[in-house]
Motif scaffolding. Structure first.
Motif, PDB file in Angstrom:
ATOM      1  N   TYR A  74      11.291 -10.213 -66.771  1.00 11.69           N
ATOM      2  CA  TYR A  74      10.831 -10.431 -68.382  1.00 11.69           C
ATOM      3  C   TYR A  74      10.716 -11.694 -68.636  1.00 11.69           C
ATOM      4  O   TYR A  74      10.039 -12.382 -69.284  1.00 11.69           O
ATOM      5  CB  TYR A  74      11.946  -9.546 -69.214  1.00 11.69           C
ATOM      6  CG  TYR A  74      11.227  -9.489 -70.554  1.00 11.69           C
ATOM      7  CD1 TYR A  74      10.277  -9.127 -71.055  1.00 11.69           C
ATOM      8  CD2 TYR A  74      12.510 -10.186 -71.632  1.00 11.69           C
ATOM      9  CE1 TYR A  74      10.017  -9.527 -72.307  1.00 11.69           C
ATOM     10  CE2 TYR A  74      12.042 -10.338 -72.781  1.00 11.69           C
ATOM     11  CZ  TYR A  74      10.935  -9.916 -73.234  1.00 11.69           C
ATOM     12  OH  TYR A  74      10.596  -9.934 -74.662  1.00 11.69           O
ATOM     13  N   VAL A  79       7.987 -14.349 -70.246  1.00 15.10           N
ATOM     14  CA  VAL A  79       7.842 -14.777 -71.419  1.00 15.10           C
ATOM     15  C   VAL A  79       8.394 -16.018 -71.871  1.00 15.10           C
ATOM     16  O   VAL A  79       7.905 -16.828 -72.622  1.00 15.10           O
ATOM     17  CB  VAL A  79       8.524 -13.990 -72.460  1.00 15.10           C
ATOM     18  CG1 VAL A  79       8.081 -12.483 -72.560  1.00 15.10           C
ATOM     19  CG2 VAL A  79      10.235 -13.929 -72.044  1.00 15.10           C
ATOM     20  N   ARG A 111       4.896 -17.848 -71.256  1.00 15.79           N
ATOM     21  CA  ARG A 111       4.778 -17.618 -72.536  1.00 15.79           C
ATOM     22  C   ARG A 111       4.032 -16.267 -72.997  1.00 15.79           C
ATOM     23  O   ARG A 111       3.112 -16.456 -73.833  1.00 15.79           O
ATOM     24  CB  ARG A 111       4.011 -18.848 -73.177  1.00 15.79           C
ATOM     25  CG  ARG A 111       4.623 -20.245 -72.761  1.00 15.79           C
ATOM     26  CD  ARG A 111       4.192 -21.260 -73.510  1.00 15.79           C
ATOM     27  NE  ARG A 111       5.344 -21.869 -74.216  1.00 15.79           N
ATOM     28  CZ  ARG A 111       5.492 -21.774 -75.522  1.00 15.79           C
ATOM     29  NH1 ARG A 111       5.232 -20.589 -76.120  1.00 15.79           N
ATOM     30  NH2 ARG A 111       6.727 -22.324 -76.039  1.00 15.79           N
ATOM     31  N   ASN A 114       2.988 -12.928 -74.792  1.00 14.75           N
ATOM     32  CA  ASN A 114       3.624 -12.420 -75.936  1.00 14.75           C
ATOM     33  C   ASN A 114       4.888 -11.392 -75.855  1.00 14.75           C
ATOM     34  O   ASN A 114       4.843 -10.660 -74.931  1.00 14.75           O
ATOM     35  CB  ASN A 114       2.568 -11.454 -76.578  1.00 14.75           C
ATOM     36  CG  ASN A 114       2.824 -10.630 -77.960  1.00 14.75           C
ATOM     37  OD1 ASN A 114       3.883  -9.933 -78.019  1.00 14.75           O
ATOM     38  ND2 ASN A 114       2.259 -11.183 -78.806  1.00 14.75           N
ATOM     39  N   GLN A 115       5.896 -11.622 -76.456  1.00 22.67           N
ATOM     40  CA  GLN A 115       7.347 -11.042 -76.014  1.00 22.67           C
ATOM     41  C   GLN A 115       7.249  -9.413 -76.381  1.00 22.67           C
ATOM     42  O   GLN A 115       7.640  -8.790 -75.671  1.00 22.67           O
ATOM     43  CB  GLN A 115       8.582 -11.680 -76.834  1.00 22.67           C
ATOM     44  CG  GLN A 115       8.496 -13.059 -76.296  1.00 22.67           C
ATOM     45  CD  GLN A 115       9.563 -13.939 -77.429  1.00 22.67           C
ATOM     46  OE1 GLN A 115      10.089 -13.361 -78.147  1.00 22.67           O
ATOM     47  NE2 GLN A 115       9.749 -14.991 -77.003  1.00 22.67           N
TER      48      GLN A 115
END
Lengths: 289, 344
Positions: free
Chosen positions: A79, A83, A87, A89-90
């Protein structure tokens, strides 16, 4: 309700709150550092699977918990990679991590134990009896001290509130967030472990059943602070315990209350809590940036 | 490179990357990735029946994909499509059981309307909570999924229960409600219900391009603060987005209820609502892209359905892993920016 029944309900509240507590603390570390953690559900799920598997192989709940924490941290690493440097989208990536966990646990179950529905049942000696409750309480206390009185705790908070200032102070924000997300994974993994080798005696498919999201709701309700979030976990845990206690109960006229209405109680309470939560939002300022 | 090719390149590469990673994970079990891929393709496209099943799986995915996209356009993440679809399917079956006297062309239309209404109601609740109370729509929609499952289970087992069935399913809808499958696909239940998905896809495209409400909704998604300063009622757009999203997802159970089983079966969905997330992201929220992505994921769903039989250890759970990896690949912005800057 008699005195002993109330005591029993209190005891089971403490027990069923434990997985939520660890997961909420995991969410807290991650979100304080500025990284949204929708993935708690999936991190818990792989933690639950790994803990039950390790406890089955080694016969020790402690090794099981270690395995659960490592698995949670490992998936949290995936994860963090998507992110932080990539980068993504979380919220979207977090949802994907949840799907990945839901798919990979039965697949590994098929590889290791020839079953997609769960792991083999554990003997009492390979399970926890009350330790996770006390560890949970200790971690809440440690977390409180850590963010208030230590330098690294301050770094994590700055990474979430004012990353530019932290950067100006010569601390690498990305590195702080990496560590926070990995710790978050280990804590959520411990939450999953307390589900499979403390509350239950094996892993079963999709056993987290929304608890990762409830932990997140507890964190929001607790205004991103460890002690209020822990109390919110107790509240959700209470309704979960109540739900278990109410099953099989009847209305006044003798007709049984449909079990479906009782089982949705914790989910309905979560919605009510989030709906009733008004007041100034106190999310970390750089959350999700 | 021409514009269209460039736009197609990223989704194509993302799928290739996701598939490669997923097959790599699957191969850990001892089966060769090549054997798994062959089994996948054969099961998805091997015969008229197989292709029909792929289409049957794709039809709900177009709708759940559109549902998720509708939320994303307004800056909201609807992961409640699964529950909205379940209650829509239940409502369609309830109408079909409760009003058996309705004549043919009207009957399926009534069921479709009921499904839309049920899904829209289930979407409006998180929409309203988001607009008025600022409640996190992701958590609320997930909780709503669990409650929908409870509601569906109650109605199935206590209200519309099939009297002699051992399974958790309602009794059959009246014959006038059924939309009969095309003969071309042998026994696969592909019917005119597939066209419903395409009509809705066209409808949402028009909604976004030609209506004020659609324009406002996208403005809110693009920049909430700017939309607010421009005088757009942000809360109203958010409520509208999740209500429509719920209604569209509510329709996703129609092919199952009116063409496949003729009833509501608990657990009929292999996770269409969650797959809609992958479909919407891969299809870049556009009607044509969503239709193409739904076909791809429909093929994956059909392709993985019998993996247990064709391989040593790989199970149908691979489908979910592949979806997750495709989502991660598509959304890894940094990767694509790096490719664009340095390579293209």
């Amino acid at each position: 309700m008699t005195g002993s029944e109330i005591l029993e309900l209190g005891g089971s509240t403490a027990r069923v709150s434990t997985p939520l507590l660890f997961a909420a603390l995991g969410g807290w570390v991650s979100e304080r550092s500025g990284v949204i953690n929708i993935a708690l559900e999936g991190l818990m799920l792989v933690g639950a699977f790994a803990a039950a598997s390790c406890a089955h192989v080694t016969g020790s709940p402690w090794m099981g918990a270690l395995g659960g924490m490592m698995a949670g941290a490992a998936l949290a690493g995936v994860y963090a990679f998507t992110v932080i440097p990539l980068r993504a989208n979380q919220v979207v990536a977090g949802t994907a991590i949840n799907m990945l966990a839901a798919g990979i646990t039965p697949l590994l179950g098929a590889y290791l134990f020839d079953s997609t529905s769960g792991t083999p049942s554990l003997p009492a000696s390979a399970r926890f009896h009350s330790a996770p409750i006390w560890i949970g309480v200790a971690v809440v206390g440690l977390g409180w001290v850590w963010t208030r009185y230590t330098r690294t705790g301050l770094w994590v908070r700055f990474a979430g509130e004012n990353p530019e200032a932290l950067d100006a102070a010569g601390v690498r924000v990305a590195r702080v967030r990496w560590v926070a997300v990995l710790v978050s994974g280990a804590l959520a993994g411990m939450g999953g472990s307390s589900l499979s080798i403390f509350l239950a005696s094996s892993f079963s498919r999709d056993m987290t059943a929304g608890r990762g999201f409830m932990a997140l709701a507890a964190l929001i309700f607790g205004k991103w602070k460890p002690v209020p979030a822990a109390l919110a976990c107790l509240l959700f845990g209470f309704f979960d315990a109540l739900q278990i206690r109410l099953q099989g109960l009847s209305f006044g006229n003798g007709l049984p209350i449909p079990v479906q209405f009782i089982q949705v109680l914790p989910y309905a309470v979560t919605i009510l809590v989030l709906a009733g939560f008004v007041g100034k939002s106190s999310a970390p300022k750089a959350l999700g940036m | 490179m021409s514009g269209i090719l460039k736009r197609l390149l990223q989704p194509f590469l993302a799928v290739a990357l996701g598939l490669a990673l997923g097959l790599g994970i699957a191969a850990l079990g001892g089966d060769s990735a090549w054997v798994i891929l062959k089994a996948l393709l054969n099961s998805a496209f091997g015969s008229r029946y197989d292709f029909g099943m792929t289409l049957f799986y794709s039809a709900p995915l177009v709708l759940t994909g559109l549902s998720v996209a509708m939320g994303l356009e307004a800056g909201l993440f609807n992961i409640g499509a699964e529950g909205q679809m379940g209650l829509g399917a239940l409502a369609a079956a309830a109408v079909g059981i409760g009003f058996p006297g309705v004549p043919w062309p009207l009957a399926p239309a009534l069921a479709v309307f009921a499904a839309f209404l049920a899904g829209a109601t289930w979407g409006a609740i998180p929409g309203w909570l988001r607009a008025k109370r600022g409640s996190h729509e992701v958590i609320i929609t997930i909780m709503m999924n669990f409650i929908a499952a409870g509601v569906a289970s109650y109605f199935t087992l206590y209200v519309f229960k099939a009297p002699h069935s051992q399974n958790s399913e309602t009794s059959s809808v009246a014959a006038a409600y059924l939309i009969h499958p095309f003969a071309f696909f042998m026994d696969a239940p592909v019917s005119a219900a597939l066209l419903l998905s395409l009509v809705i896809a066209g409808g949402t495209a028009l909604f976004f391009r030609r209506t004020v409400a659609g324009y406002e909704l996208r403005a809110v998604g693009a920049n909430e603060m700017a939309a607010r300063f421009a005088g757009i009622d942000v809360g109203r757009s958010q409520l509208l987005a999740l209500t429509f999203a719920g209604g569209i997802a509510g329709l996703a159970g129609i092919p199952e209820v009116l063409s496949a089983s003729g009833r509501f079966r608990m657990g009929f969905s292999p996770g269409y609502g969650f797959m809609g997330i992958a479909v919407a992201l891969l299809g870049r929220r556009r009607a044509m892209g969503i239709i193409a992505a739904a076909l791809l994921f429909g093929a994956l769903q059909k392709g993985t359905a019998y993996l247990e039989l064709d391989t040593q250890h790989v199970t149908r759970d691979l489908s979910q892993i592949l979806q997750a990896l495709v989502i991660l690949s598509v959304s890894a912005d940094g990767l694509w920016r790096w490719l664009k800057n340095d390579r293209l």
